[in-house]
Write a protein that holds these residues in place. Structure first.
Motif, short mmCIF file in Angstrom:
data_model
loop_
_atom_site.label_atom_id
_atom_site.label_comp_id
_atom_site.label_asym_id
_atom_site.label_seq_id
_atom_site.Cartn_x
_atom_site.Cartn_y
_atom_site.Cartn_z
N GLY A 221 0.62 -0.81 0.29
CA GLY A 221 0.24 -0.38 0.10
C GLY A 221 1.14 1.32 -0.28
N GLY A 222 0.13 2.68 -0.26
CA GLY A 222 1.08 3.90 0.09
C GLY A 222 1.19 3.50 0.94
N PRO A 223 1.71 5.26 1.66
CA PRO A 223 2.35 6.26 2.51
C PRO A 223 1.41 5.30 3.92
N ALA A 224 -0.06 6.14 3.42
CA ALA A 224 -1.15 6.10 4.74
C ALA A 224 -1.26 4.55 4.80
N VAL A 225 -1.60 4.30 4.12
CA VAL A 225 -1.93 2.63 4.22
C VAL A 225 -1.04 1.58 4.73
N ARG A 226 0.28 2.17 4.87
CA ARG A 226 1.09 1.24 5.44
C ARG A 226 1.10 1.35 6.78
N PHE A 243 -10.08 -2.47 10.89
CA PHE A 243 -9.05 -1.25 9.38
C PHE A 243 -9.48 -2.55 7.86
N LEU A 244 -9.90 -4.26 8.29
CA LEU A 244 -10.53 -4.37 6.68
C LEU A 244 -11.69 -3.52 5.89
N LYS A 245 -12.54 -3.24 7.16
CA LYS A 245 -13.75 -3.22 7.16
C LYS A 245 -13.51 -1.79 6.53
N ALA A 251 -7.52 5.00 4.67
CA ALA A 251 -5.98 5.48 4.59
C ALA A 251 -5.78 5.05 2.61
N ALA A 252 -6.68 4.55 2.01
CA ALA A 252 -5.79 4.99 0.35
C ALA A 252 -6.31 5.89 -0.05
N ALA A 253 -7.96 6.13 0.83
CA ALA A 253 -8.67 7.55 -0.15
C ALA A 253 -7.44 9.10 0.01
#
Length: 373
Positions: A221-226, A243-245, A251-253
């Protein structure tokens, strides 16, 4: 004097009985145990006013005691239904005949009612197979059919529903590897294995799959996702599920917004650089045009010799300019007549053009240096 003495004697004789008789009567009464003279004895109580004597305790009936104990046992049994308990409590409050009647018939009638209520409850929450079997038992409406469903039929139907549910989980493309493996293992086992998987095993396998999925997002994932994925992995399983829900999408947004902003900033910078390059080219072209205009005011408007394309002399192979060749062909006759060669104005114009181009190049170099700084 004699008369006074006679009168005193008569008075004494008159009052003597009043004084002496009560005392003698009291003495006689007390001596023989009776009541004193001048007093009355209390009346004796009547037969109606006498309190009844307490009854002797009745001997217990061993048969009744045994019935009462049996009824009490049914009342205390946690497996007894509501109807059985109510009927048992009513029998215990009655007579020996009530106890016997409950034990012989009442408990079975009450149990039949409780069994039907239980079948209706199972019907309301069971799966397709359970509902079908429960409806069949209620349609038969016999104590035997109801009892058979409660003791055997519901478990057979329940196993059928469990297998169907696990097969659906196994075929679900969203099921993780751990869930599919545990489901396949349960299908190869007993009815208890099926029930255990649905009650606890499935969730345990799902938790393992969720952690694996979160670890993958932490790597790709990106920085926020990680950052969000690592925080979830360091927390509880509830943090991973959250987190998964929702967390991964939030974070992806954020990562997308940051990427869009970076792309917009780069596009703006590229446009500004292109605009500066276009301005530099325009300034250079203008300088060249000004130089050409200045040269045209001094000569015949022809292109300066110094700006023409070099040519190669056919005889010698040396490179000269058109202006120089023309000067050679004239033989310098103009110098003899005027004191200056005919190539002088061209050389002056070429020098001016060169100076203008040099100034433009310096301007472009300065602007590029400023942009890079």
């Amino acid at each position: 004097m004699k008369l006074a003495r006679v009168s005193a004697i008569l008075v004494a004789v008159a009052i003597a009985p009043a004084v002496l008789l009560p005392g003698s009567a009291f003495a006689v009464g007390t001596a023989d145990g009776g009541a004193p003279a001048g007093t009355s004895a209390p009346d004796a109580p009547s037969a109606e006013e006498q309190e009844p004597a307490p009854e002797a305790p009745k001997a217990s009936d061993p048969a009744e005691d045994a019935d009462r104990a049996a009824v009490q046992k049914l009342l205390d049994d946690p497996k007894s239904g509501r109807g059985v308990r109510e009927a048992a409590a009513k029998a215990l409050a009655g007579t020996a005949e009530d106890l016997r009647r409950f034990l012989e018939t009442g408990q079975y009638i009450a149990r039949g009612e409780d069994d039907r209520v239980r079948v209706f409850q199972i019907l309301s929450v069971g799966g397709p197979a359970v509902r079908k079997a429960a409806s069949a038992a209620l349609s038969a409406n016999t104590d035997e059919s109801i009892r058979e469903f409660l003791e055997v039929g519901q478990y057979v139907a329940h196993e059928e529903d469990d297998r169907a549910e696990i097969l659906a989980i196994l075929g679900d493309p969203t099921s993780g590897r751990g869930v599919r493996e545990a489901a396949a293992k349960a299908l190869a086992g007993t009815a208890e294995d099926l029930r255990r998987f649905l009650e606890t095993g499935r969730q345990a396998a799902q938790d393992s799959d969720d952690r694996v999925r979160t670890s993958q997002l932490a790597e790709t994932g990106g920085p926020a996702v990680r950052a969000a994925a690592l925080a979830a992995l360091n927390g509880s399983i509830e943090d991973v599920r959250l987190f998964l829900k929702t967390g991964q999408y939030e974070a992806a947004a954020k990562d997308k917004a940051a990427a869009d902003k970076a792309a917009a900033d780069k596009a703006t910078a590229d446009k500004q650089a292109a605009d500066r390059q276009a301005a530099d080219r325009q300034a250079a072209d203008k300088a060249a045009a000004d130089a050409a205009a200045a040269q045209g005011g001094r000569g015949d408007g022809a292109r300066p010799a110094s700006l023409t394309t070099p040519v190669t002399a056919p005889a010698t192979g040396t490179t000269t300019t058109a202006g120089t060749t023309a000067g050679a062909r004239t033989g310098g006759t103009q110098l003899a007549a005027t004191g200056a060669g005919d190539a002088l104005p061209w050389e002056v114009g070429g020098a001016a053009a060169a100076l203008a181009l040099g100034a433009g190049a310096v301007l472009v170099s300065r602007r590029r240096t400023a942009d890079e700084g």
